[in-house]
Design a protein around this motif. Structure first.
Motif, PDB file in Angstrom:
ATOM      1  N   TYR A 130      76.886  54.352  63.992  1.00 34.80           N
ATOM      2  CA  TYR A 130      78.166  53.672  63.740  1.00 34.80           C
ATOM      3  C   TYR A 130      78.594  52.946  65.009  1.00 34.80           C
ATOM      4  CZ  TYR A 130      82.986  53.237  61.908  1.00 34.80           C
ATOM      5  OH  TYR A 130      84.183  52.768  61.432  1.00 34.80           O
ATOM      6  N   ILE A 131      78.327  53.571  66.174  1.00 38.68           N
ATOM      7  CA  ILE A 131      78.501  52.905  67.474  1.00 38.68           C
ATOM      8  C   ILE A 131      77.179  53.014  68.229  1.00 38.68           C
ATOM      9  CG2 ILE A 131      80.991  53.364  67.761  1.00 38.68           C
ATOM     10  CD1 ILE A 131      79.993  55.670  69.766  1.00 38.68           C
ATOM     11  N   TYR A 132      77.078  52.265  69.322  1.00 39.65           N
ATOM     12  CA  TYR A 132      75.987  52.451  70.292  1.00 39.65           C
ATOM     13  C   TYR A 132      76.609  52.814  71.632  1.00 39.65           C
ATOM     14  CZ  TYR A 132      72.540  50.968  66.933  1.00 39.65           C
ATOM     15  OH  TYR A 132      71.724  50.919  65.835  1.00 39.65           O
ATOM     16  N   GLU A 133      75.929  53.718  72.348  1.00 36.03           N
ATOM     17  CA  GLU A 133      76.505  54.303  73.558  1.00 36.03           C
ATOM     18  C   GLU A 133      76.280  53.455  74.807  1.00 36.03           C
ATOM     19  OE1 GLU A 133      73.601  54.885  72.353  1.00 36.03           O
ATOM     20  OE2 GLU A 133      72.231  55.931  73.703  1.00 36.03           O
ATOM     21  N   TYR A 134      75.514  52.378  74.685  1.00 33.93           N
ATOM     22  CA  TYR A 134      75.069  51.646  75.864  1.00 33.93           C
ATOM     23  C   TYR A 134      76.214  50.935  76.593  1.00 33.93           C
ATOM     24  CZ  TYR A 134      70.520  52.292  73.646  1.00 33.93           C
ATOM     25  OH  TYR A 134      69.406  52.821  73.063  1.00 33.93           O
ATOM     26  N   ALA A 135      75.969  50.666  77.885  1.00 41.21           N
ATOM     27  CA  ALA A 135      76.889  49.870  78.703  1.00 41.21           C
ATOM     28  C   ALA A 135      76.937  48.444  78.171  1.00 41.21           C
ATOM     29  CB  ALA A 135      76.402  49.861  80.149  1.00 41.21           C
ATOM     30  N   ALA A 136      77.930  47.707  78.635  1.00 35.52           N
ATOM     31  CA  ALA A 136      78.037  46.288  78.270  1.00 35.52           C
ATOM     32  C   ALA A 136      76.728  45.583  78.574  1.00 35.52           C
ATOM     33  CB  ALA A 136      79.182  45.649  79.047  1.00 35.52           C
ATOM     34  N   GLY A 137      76.282  44.766  77.613  1.00 35.02           N
ATOM     35  CA  GLY A 137      75.025  44.041  77.777  1.00 35.02           C
ATOM     36  C   GLY A 137      75.145  42.940  78.814  1.00 35.02           C
ATOM     37  N   LYS A 138      73.997  42.370  79.141  1.00 34.26           N
ATOM     38  CA  LYS A 138      73.972  41.406  80.247  1.00 34.26           C
ATOM     39  C   LYS A 138      74.145  39.967  79.758  1.00 34.26           C
ATOM     40  CE  LYS A 138      72.668  43.950  84.037  1.00 34.26           C
ATOM     41  NZ  LYS A 138      72.474  45.233  83.425  1.00 34.26           N
ATOM     42  N   GLY A 139      74.940  39.728  78.758  1.00 30.82           N
ATOM     43  CA  GLY A 139      75.135  38.360  78.293  1.00 30.82           C
ATOM     44  C   GLY A 139      74.130  38.004  77.207  1.00 30.82           C
ATOM     45  N   GLY A 140      74.343  36.854  76.584  1.00 36.45           N
ATOM     46  CA  GLY A 140      73.448  36.441  75.504  1.00 36.45           C
ATOM     47  C   GLY A 140      73.752  37.141  74.195  1.00 36.45           C
ATOM     48  N   ASN A 141      74.748  38.027  74.191  1.00 37.29           N
ATOM     49  CA  ASN A 141      75.082  38.744  72.974  1.00 37.29           C
ATOM     50  C   ASN A 141      76.294  38.119  72.288  1.00 37.29           C
ATOM     51  OD1 ASN A 141      73.023  40.674  73.019  1.00 37.29           O
ATOM     52  ND2 ASN A 141      74.159  41.902  74.507  1.00 37.29           N
ATOM     53  N   VAL A 142      76.513  38.543  71.047  1.00 38.53           N
ATOM     54  CA  VAL A 142      77.592  37.991  70.244  1.00 38.53           C
ATOM     55  C   VAL A 142      78.958  38.402  70.807  1.00 38.53           C
ATOM     56  CG1 VAL A 142      78.547  37.919  67.911  1.00 38.53           C
ATOM     57  CG2 VAL A 142      76.078  38.152  68.249  1.00 38.53           C
ATOM     58  N   ARG A 143      79.066  39.648  71.246  1.00 35.22           N
ATOM     59  CA  ARG A 143      80.298  40.173  71.851  1.00 35.22           C
ATOM     60  C   ARG A 143      79.887  41.339  72.736  1.00 35.22           C
ATOM     61  NH1 ARG A 143      82.974  42.202  66.032  1.00 35.22           N
ATOM     62  NH2 ARG A 143      81.038  43.128  65.258  1.00 35.22           N
TER      63      ARG A 143
END
Ligand code: FE
Ligand code: CA
Length: 524
Positions: A194-207
């Motif tokens: 339902y969620i993912y635990e990862y840190a904020a991605g490095k850009g290139g993502n939708v949000r």
């Protein structure tokens, strides 16, 4: 927090007595649900406290859980709430004008449970739709719609439900929920991630995720609040009740019970993280008080039924499993995978499931669970078979026991629902799926991710030669809509053409039917 953990608690593999006692102490600070509104103070909110919307879940034939959470500032610490209990009024009605509510009451939302509210609305009519809403500090929530199940002895004509999983925030928009809502299901099964635990991605993502990889209670809470700000997700929760279960990413990728994939994390450390994750999960979901966590333990496996048409069993294949014996991603069905000591269900859940299946009177028996059960060889080249080692193949002996149990007790029309794998599959299940001359005992419909992986591809891996059990495979995004009658089970694979931009269009990609009494998958 973890580096202050006394070394005496760093016990091998199991919860030590001292750790258990510390959880018992923590538990005693959690207030009882449904307590009366004695100590609440008057409050006014500078912005809408119902920013998380409303939800309902786990209905039976006379009751349902109604949920909300006060969070005027959902992306700030403590949701922008004051440090004292706040009174919340709730009501449930047969019509959306609330002129004659059938039930209402007041409860205190408290900081101990993140100002979440779980109401068990009971004494309701069976097989009936209702409307509900909440009020607090002069503010009123949106109106939610929910329903009860038919009486256990009733013979309802039909049932429609949606199956979804894997909604990575950064990798896609939750647009597909719009089409799901239009199709008006009786309820939704969410099978985890339902969620993912990862840190904020490095850009290139939708949000972007807020903050680092989540480990503390505050971080898990914030992550759930961020996901639940999504308008399409909120609208789907408000449209009908959900039955939810988790997979790994609600805690930590590929965790197994108290074992982390990261070798430097001790079981005690993982259990502390698990306690935070489970509490945040409970707070956010419309679950019954029987699922309220006690430290790192939480009873999520449970059953329900839709009259005599369907019995369903919601499983938890993370909390009790033994460690993945072949921990290298993929491999052959070797001695380690076939070891009868491996378990995905754990002994208690396995006994409960086996007993429940044996005594079931449902025409259809639906297992809502996480990881793929078919023994699918996913090696596209070369001679060595490759089975996923986070899924049932790594626990092949227990899988075989389950299918033998279904055969020996003539469990009628078993359908397994699965998420996790971010691709669509329709499988026929045998005691050993590698031997296609053996009888088929059950069927499995695996839903792709709602968004995880970003825009998918209609082009599938060519696995059919190696896997006669597999009748359909596809790597687009979407969900499954199921229609059930006493004669047929129909699974409609709904796919969305675009999750990285707004305006994605959701359509049916493939539709399959199973006839009652014959566990074989045919195109519908
Ligand atoms: Fe996933
Ligand atoms: Ca997963």
């Amino acid at each position: 927090m973890f580096d202050r953990l006394p070394s005496a608690l760093q016990h091998e593999g199991h919860l030590s007595r001292r750790l258990f006692l510390s959880y018992a102490a923590a538990l005693s600070t959690i207030p009882l649900l449904g307590q009366t509104a004695g100590s609440a103070k008057k409050v006014t909110f500078s912005s809408n406290p119902f920013s998380m919307g409303v939800a309902s879940g786990d209905p039976d034939h006379h009751s349902v859980i109604l949920w909300t959470r006060l969070a005027p500032k959902p992306l700030e610490a403590a949701g922008g709430m004051p440090d004292h209990p706040v009174e919340v009024f709730w009501e449930i009605s047969e019509d959306d004008s609330f002129k004659k509510p059938v039930s209402s009451g007041k409860v205190n939302a408290t900081s101990a449970l993140g100002f979440s509210v779980h109401i068990e609305a009971s004494d309701l009519k069976p097989d009936h739709w209702y409307f509900y809403r909440f009020q607090s500090g002069g503010a009123t929530s949106v109106i939610g719609r929910t329903r009860t199940m038919p009486l256990p002895e009733a013979n309802p004509e039909k049932l429609r439900f949606a199956v979804t999983s894997c909604q990575h925030w950064e990798q896609g928009l939750f647009t597909a929920y719009q089409e799901m809502k239009k199709d008006n299901p009786d309820f939704v099964f969410h099978l985890g991630d339902y969620i993912y635990e990862y840190a904020a991605g490095k850009g290139g993502n939708v949000r972007r995720h807020l903050g680092p990889e989540i480990e503390t209670l505050d971080h898990y809470r914030l992550r759930y609040c961020q996901y639940r700000t999504d308008a399409d997700l909120q609208a789907m929760h408000a449209a009908c009740p959900w039955f939810l279960t988790w997979d790994d990413h609600e805690v930590d990728n590929n965790y197994a019970n108290d074992i982390s994939e990261q070798r430097d994390v001790t079981p005690a450390q993982l259990l502390l993280r698990r306690a935070n994750a489970y509490q945040a999960y409970y707070e956010m979901m419309p679950l019954r008080p029987s699922s309220m966590p006690q430290g790192p333990n939480m009873q999520l496996y449970r059953k329900g039924n839709f009259g005599k048409l369907a019995d369903f069993f919601v499983l938890d294949t993370r909390q009790y499993r033994s460690n993945q014996p072949n921990n290298d991603g993929r491999g052959p069905l070797n001695e380690a995978a076939l070891n009868p000591r491996n378990t995905l269900l754990g002994e208690g859940q396995r006994k409960w499931l086996f007993d429940s299946l044996e005594s079931s009177t449902g025409t259809w028996n639906i297992l809502a669970q996480q990881v793929m059960m078919a023994l699918v060889d996913r090696n596209t080249k070369g001679d060595t078979a490759a089975y996923s080692m986070d899924q049932w193949p790594d626990y092949a002996a227990e899988r075989q026991k389950l299918l033998e149990h279904i055969r020996d007790h003539k469990v009628s029309n078993t359908v397994v629902l699965t998420g996790d794998i971010h691709s669509n599959w329709a499988n026929e299940l045998r005691i050993d799926d590698r031997k296609d001359d053996r009888p088929t005992l059950a069927t499995e419909f695996v839903t792709t991710s709602l968004t995880s992986g970003g825009n998918g591809s209609a082009k599938a891996f060519d696995l059919s030669d190696r896997n006669p059990c597999n009748k359909f495979h596809n790597r687009e995004r979407g969900y499954i809509m199921c229609d059930v009658t006493s004669k047929t089970y129909t699974a409609d694979y709904m796919v969305i053409n675009e999750v990285t931009k707004p305006g994605g269009v959701t359509t049916s990609r493939a539709k399959f039917v199973v006839e009652a009494g014959k566990p074989l998958i045919h195109p519908a």
